[in-house]
Design an enzyme around this catalytic site. Structure first.
Site, mmCIF file in Angstrom:
data_model
loop_
_atom_site.group_PDB
_atom_site.id
_atom_site.type_symbol
_atom_site.label_atom_id
_atom_site.label_comp_id
_atom_site.label_asym_id
_atom_site.label_seq_id
_atom_site.Cartn_x
_atom_site.Cartn_y
_atom_site.Cartn_z
ATOM 1 N N ARG A 1 0.767 -0.821 -0.021
ATOM 2 C CA ARG A 1 0.168 0.180 0.342
ATOM 3 C C ARG A 1 0.591 1.298 0.033
ATOM 4 N NH1 ARG A 1 -3.198 -1.025 5.158
ATOM 5 N NH2 ARG A 1 -2.159 -2.401 6.094
ATOM 6 N N LYS B 1 3.623 -16.169 -12.285
ATOM 7 C CA LYS B 1 5.173 -15.766 -12.679
ATOM 8 C C LYS B 1 5.456 -14.867 -12.308
ATOM 9 C CE LYS B 1 7.109 -16.798 -17.569
ATOM 10 N NZ LYS B 1 7.918 -18.485 -17.358
ATOM 11 N N GLU C 1 9.765 -29.224 -12.173
ATOM 12 C CA GLU C 1 9.521 -28.833 -14.003
ATOM 13 C C GLU C 1 11.394 -28.609 -13.639
ATOM 14 O OE1 GLU C 1 7.973 -25.164 -14.073
ATOM 15 O OE2 GLU C 1 8.142 -24.592 -12.063
#
Ligand SMILES: *Cc1c(COP(=O)(O)O)cnc(C)c1O
Length: 287
Positions: free
Chosen positions: A103, A150, A183
Site C-alpha cells: 500500500r 510468474k 519442472e
C-alpha cells in the site's frame, strides 16, 4: 536498443528504475517471457492473459488494458526493427518505502518491455541433447509461493540453477515436496513412455509452450496425458525433453547420469520440434 518504460521509449542506458521500487526491493511483481518469429508474436494473447492473472492474484493493478499491453509489445518490437526476438514484459509494484507493505507504493506500477535476442542453451545441445541433474532445492509449495504465479521472485529457481551449475549441468530438475517431478528452472518436462507423451499435472507453472506441444501431439495422434511421475519414470523413459518460451523444445538425453532411451534425441521429440516450428510464425499476433 529502445526500451519501453512506463509509456515512453528510452535508450538502454537511460532505462532505470528507482532503488525504492518494490520489484527491486522484494521481487514484488510479475513478468512474461515471449518470443516473436518472422514478425509474429507467438501466443501473445495467452502470455498477456497469464501476466494479468499473475497480477490479479498479487493484487497488482496494471495501468494498461490487455489490448494496450499488446500494443506496447508490438510497438517495442517495431521500434527495434526486430522480426525474431525474445520479449520480456515486467510489471513491478512500483516505488514505495523500505517496508514491504504494497500500500506504500502509492504511484502506479512500473511497466517495462525489453526486446532482445537470446538462446538459452548452446545450439549444439538442441541437436545432440542435454544432460540435466536433480537438485536438492524443491520447487515452491503451491500454498507458499504458488509456481503458477510468474513472479519476479525467482530465488527458488535461481538456487536450483546454482546447484545444477555446481554439479556441472546446465539445467536443474526440480522435485516437489512430495518427491514427484515438478519442472526445471524455467522449463516444463515431458517424457515418452511406450509411445505415450507424459507430463506432470498442472500443479507447477502451466507453460504456454507446454500447452502448445500437447496440442500438437494430439493433432499428430500421439497419446498425451498428465501424470505424476518420479525420477524412476524419467530414467526408464524412451525420450525426454523440456519446453519453455526461451528454451523452445530441447531434447534431454541424460538425467542424473542415467542415459535416456538411446542417448540421442528420440523420434517423437524430433517430430514435435519440427511441428512446433511450423506454428511459431503463424499462431499469434502479427506486426
Ligand atoms: C515461464 C516458465 C516456464 C515455461 O513457460 P512458457 O509459458 O512455456 O514459457 C516453465 N517454468 C517456469 C518456472 C517458468 O517461469
Amino acid at each position: 536498443m529502445k526500451i519501453y518504460l512506463n509509456g515512453k521509449f528510452v535508450e538502454k542506458k537511460d532505462a532505470k528504475v528507482s532503488v525504492f521500487d518494490h520489484g527491486f526491493l522484494y521481487g514484488d511483481g510479475v513478468f512474461e517471457g515471449i518470443r516473436s518469429y518472422k514478425r509474429n508474436v507467438f501466443k501473445l494473447q495467452e502470455h498477456i492473459q497469464r501476466l494479468y492473472e499473475s497480477a490479479h492474484t498479487l493484487m497488482l493493478k496494471i495501468p494498461l488494458t490487455q489490448a494496450q499491453m499488446i500494443d506496447a509489445v508490438v510497438r517495442t518490437l517495431k521500434s527495434n526493427h526486430l522480426s525474431d526476438a525474445y520479449i520480456r514484459v515486467i510489471v513491478s509494484r512500483g516505488e514505495g518505502d523500505l517496508g514491504l507493505d504494497p500500500r506504500k507504493c502509492q504511484g502506479t506500477a512500473t511497466v517495462i518491455v525489453i526486446t532482445d535476442k537470446i538462446t538459452l542453451y548452446p545450439q549444439e545441445l538442441y541437436q545432440k541433447g542435454m544432460a540435466i541433474i536433480t537438485v536438492p532445492t524443491v520447487r515452491n509449495l503451491n500454498e507458499a509461493v504458488n509456481p503458477q504465479l510468474k513472479s519476479l521472485n525467482y530465488l527458488n529457481n535461481i538456487l536450483a540453477k546454482i546447484e545444477a551449475t555446481n554439479s556441472g549441468c546446465m539445467e536443474a530438475l526440480m522435485m516437489d515436496a512430495q518427491g514427484f517431478v515438478a519442472e526445471c528452472t524455467g522449463d516444463n518436462v515431458f517424457i515418452v513412455r511406450r509411445g505415450e507423451l507424459l507430463t506432470p499435472p498442472n500443479a507447477r507453472l502451466r507453460g504456454i509452450t507446454r500447452d502448445a506441444v500437447m496440442e500438437l501431439a494430439k493433432k499428430q495422434k500421439i497419446m498425451v496425458s498428465e501424470k505424476l511421475m518420479t525420477r524412476h519414470e524419467i530414467f526408464v523413459a524412451e525420450e525426454c525433453f523440456l519446453t519453455g518460451t526461451a528454451a523452445e523444445i530441447i531434447p534431454i538425453v541424460k538425467v542424473d547420469g542415467r542415459v535416456i532411451g538411446d542417448g540421442v534425441p528420440g523420434p517423437i521429440t524430433l517430430k514435435l520440434i519440427k511441428a512446433f516450428h511450423t506454428i511459431t510464425s503463424k499462431d499469434g499476433v502479427k506486426y
